[in-house]
Design a protein around this motif. Structure first.
Motif, PDB file in Angstrom:
ATOM      1  N   PHE A 288       0.849  -1.014   0.228  1.00 44.65           N
ATOM      2  CA  PHE A 288       0.127   0.266  -0.204  1.00 44.65           C
ATOM      3  C   PHE A 288       1.087   1.099  -0.112  1.00 44.65           C
ATOM      4  N   GLN A 478      -8.705   6.418   2.764  1.00 41.67           N
ATOM      5  CA  GLN A 478      -8.964   4.967   2.141  1.00 41.67           C
ATOM      6  C   GLN A 478      -8.964   4.039   3.202  1.00 41.67           C
ATOM      7  N   ILE A 480      -8.012  -0.010   3.933  1.00 35.81           N
ATOM      8  CA  ILE A 480      -7.291  -1.215   3.426  1.00 35.81           C
ATOM      9  C   ILE A 480      -7.780  -2.402   4.425  1.00 35.81           C
ATOM     10  N   CYS A 490      -8.856  -2.700  -1.135  1.00 36.12           N
ATOM     11  CA  CYS A 490      -8.617  -1.272  -0.537  1.00 36.12           C
ATOM     12  C   CYS A 490      -9.932  -0.574  -1.220  1.00 36.12           C
TER      13      CYS A 490
END
Ligand code: ATP
Ligand code: MG
Length: 507
Positions: A288, A478, A480, A490
Motif C-alpha cells: 500500500f 482510504q 485497506i 482497498c
C-alpha cells in the motif's frame, strides 16, 4: 388488583443496593453520594466519561475499595466487604477492565483460581473435581476451550471468556463486566453480548460498563449515568438514546460529529510505500502507499495481522521479504529508535502494558520522548514540559488532579489519552496508530478524531488500525482490509459501509 404487567415483587427486590457511597482519593472526590439498585435477571449499565468514577464504584462493589461513607446491601441486608473474598462469598463476580489472569497457568487453573477443590483434609488438589467443575462452567458458557493450554496462548476474546468462567465457577449471582468488549472485534463482541443475555435470562444480575453505546442500548434494562463521581441520571431503556446519554454524560449537548471531506490524493509522491511486505507466520505480501496529508485506515478482525504489520514497519520486528520506502528511500529499521529518528511514531495497542511508566507522573509520561527537545544544557525546561502537558490535558479533557499525579492512579481512559498526547507531541511525519480510541469516551473520541484530521490537514501522514468499522469509515480517506495476514482490498472511505468491511474481513 396487582398490575399484571409488573414483575413479581421478588424480582423487583434489588439483589444488590448501594446507598450514598462516597470515596475520596487525594485531590479527587471519585464517588459522591452514589446510589444504585441492581435486580436479578436484569442488566444495569454504567456509563460516563473517562474518570467519571465507574471503575471506582465497581471496586467498591467487589470489596477492593472501602467506601468512606455509604452502605452496601445484599438481598436487603447490610453487607460489609473487608476484602474481595467477602464480596465473592456474596456471589459478586468481576470481569475487570484489565484482565487479571495468570498467563502461565492453564485455562483450568485460571478458571478455578480461588475455588480450587481440595481433598485429603484440604492438602491436595483434587484434579478430577477440578476438571469436572471447569468443564461444567465452560458448558454453561457454550464455548469449547482446551482446559490444558496456557492462558497466554489464547486470544483476548478467549481470555475474556476464561475470566467470565472464573466468575461463574465462584457461583456469581451478580456479574460485573468493566468494558469487556473494548479489545474484541465485532463478531467476538457480538458473541459475548449474546452470552451476557443468556446469563441474564438465567436470572443473573449484570452490571455492564461500556463506552460503546449501541451495546448499552442492546443490553440494558436500566442505565445509570455518572459524571464527576456523581450519579446524574437513572434511565429506563425506553427513555435512553445517544443524544440523551451524551447530554447527561458531559452536562451539555454533544458536539456535532464531523464527517471527513475525503482529501484528494496529492499528486506528490507517497511518503511511505510498502510493497510485498511479508513476515512469515504473521502477514504476507502486503502493499500500500500512504501520502502526506492522508489518513489510511486498516480494518479487519483481531488476529488479522495488522498490529504485526505496524510493528514490522516500525522496526520492532524484522521482515522476511518485501520493501518499504520512506520518501523514496528504502528503509529497514533494526530498532524502533531508528524509526523514531526518521520521524515515524507508533502508538501501540496495549498502551497499558507497553506505553505507560506507572510510577511517574502525568507530565513525565506525556513528555518522555521529547525530553531531549525540551532540555537545554541537560536541564529540562520545566515550564515547556508543563505547557505541552497543559495543551493536551485541555485538548483531550484529561481528568487529573495535578500534572504530578501518578499515571497509574488515572482512570483507564485517561491513561490512554496521556499516551496519545505523548506521541502527538513528538512532531513526527508518519504516525502509526493502533486502536487509538479503545476505551475512550464518546466525546473525547470525537475530539481525537478532530485532532487527527487537523494533523492530516497540516501534512502528517496517518495510518490508523481500528476494529471499529464506524471509526475507520468516519476517519480515513482510504481503507485497506486485512484477513488472516493477507490484504483483502482497498476501498475509498466514501464507498465503504460497515457491512462491506465486515464481509471483506471475514473471508
Ligand atoms: N487509586 C487511585 N488513586 C487516586 N485516584 C484515583 C485512584 N483510582 C481512581 N482515581 C481517580 O478517581 C476518578 C475516577 O476514576 P475511575 O477509574 O473510577 O473512572 P472510570 O469512570 O472508570 O473511567 P474510564 O472510562 O476511563 O475507565 C479519576 O479521577 C481517577 O483519577
Ligand atoms: Mg474505568
Amino acid at each position: 388488583m396487582p398490575d399484571p404487567t409488573l414483575p413479581t415483587s421478588d424480582a423487583r427486590r434489588p439483589i444488590l443496593e448501594l446507598r450514598g457511597i462516597r470515596k475520596a482519593f487525594p485531590g479527587v472526590l471519585a464517588l459522591d453520594d452514589v446510589d444504585l439498585k441492581v435486580f436479578p435477571g436484569a442488566i444495569h449499565s454504567l456509563v460516563g466519561e473517562n474518570g467519571a468514577g465507574k471503575s471506582t464504584l465497581i471496586n467498591v462493589m467487589v470489596g477492593l475499595f472501602k467506601p468512606d461513607i455509604g452502605e452496601i446491601r445484599i438481598d436487603d441486608t447490610p453487607a460489609r466487604f473487608n476484602q474481595p473474598a467477602d464480596a465473592r462469598a456474596f456471589g459478586i463476580g468481576l470481569v475487570p477492565q484489565e484482565l487479571n489472569l495468570i498467563p502461565h497457568l492453564t485455562v483450568m487453573e485460571n478458571i478455578l483460581l480461588g475455588t480450587t477443590p481440595l481433598r485429603f483434609a484440604n492438602t491436595a488438589v483434587d484434579w478430577h473435581a477440578m476438571r469436572a467443575k471447569a468443564t461444567k462452567v465452560l458448558e454453561l458458557i457454550g464455548e469449547e476451550i482446551d482446559l490444558d493450554v496456557e492462558v497466554s496462548t489464547l486470544s483476548v476474546a478467549y481470555q475474556q471468556l476464561v475470566q467470565i468462567a472464573r466468575a461463574l465457577a465462584q457461583d456469581a449471582r451478580i456479574l460485573i463486566l468493566d468494558e469487556p468488549t473494548a479489545s474484541l472485534s465485532i463478531p467476538e463482541a457480538d458473541r459475548l453480548l449474546a452470552l451476557i443475555e443468556q446469563l441474564r435470562d438465567k436470572g443473573c444480575a449484570v452490571i455492564y460498563v461500556s463506552h460503546r453505546l449501541p451495546e448499552v442500548f442492546r443490553l440494558s434494562d436500566q442505565i445509570t449515568v455518572m459524571r464527576n463521581g456523581r450519579k446524574v441520571a437513572l434511565l429506563d431503556r425506553a427513555e435512553a438514546n445517544e443524544a440523551v446519554l451524551v447530554r447527561h454524560m458531559i452536562g451539555r449537548d454533544a458536539q456535532q460529529r464531523e464527517h471527513r471531506q475525503a482529501s484528494v490524493r496529492s499528486a506528490s509522491k507517497p511518503i511511505l510505500e510498502v510493497s510485498g511486505l511479508t513476515r512469515v507466520g504473521e502477514f504476507e505480501d502486503i502493499s500500500f502507499s500512504l501520502h502526506r496529508g492522508e489518513i489510511l485506515g486498516i480494518a479487519g478482525l483481531i488476529g488479522a495481522g495488522r498490529t504485526e504489520l505496524a510493528r514490522c514497519i516500525f522496526g520492532d520486528t524484522r521482515r522476511s521479504s518485501g520493501r518499504v520506502l520512506l520518501e523514496g528511500q528504502p528503509i529497514e529499521f533494526r530498532h524502533p529508535s531508528e524509526a523514531i529518528g526518521q520521524g515515524i511514531a507508533y502508538v501501540p495497542e496495549e498502551r497499558k502494558r507497553l506505553g505507560i511508566f506507572p510510577a511517574l507522573g502525568v507530565a513525565e509520561n506525556m513528555t518522555l520522548p521529547i525530553l531531549s527537545r525540551l532540555s537545554r544544557l541537560f536541564q529540562i525546561r520545566w515550564s515547556r514540559q508543563r505547557s505541552v502537558t497543559d495543551e493536551f490535558v485541555g485538548k483531550f479533557a484529561i481528568k487529573i488532579s495535578s500534572q504530578d499525579q501518578l499515571i497509574r492512579n488515572l482512570s483507564g481512559g485517561n491513561q490512554q489519552k496521556v499516551i496519545l498526547g505523548r506521541w502527538l507531541a513528538t512532531g513526527c511525519r508518519v504516525l502509526l496508530l493502533d486502536e487509538p480510541t479503545r476505551g475512550i469516551d464518546v466525546n473525547a473520541k470525537f475530539e481525537i478524531h478532530r485532532i487527527l484530521r487537523e494533523l492530516a490537514a497540516s501534512g502528517l501522514a496517518i495510518l490508523v488500525i481500528s476494529s471499529e468499522f464506524e471509526e475507520v469509515i468516519g476517519l480515513a480517506d482510504q481503507i485497506i482490509v486485512m484477513h488472516e495476514g493477507r490484504l483483502k482490498g482497498c476501498v475509498p472511505a466514501s464507498e465503504a459501509t460497515q457491512e462491506k468491511l465486515l464481509t471483506m474481513s471475514v473471508a
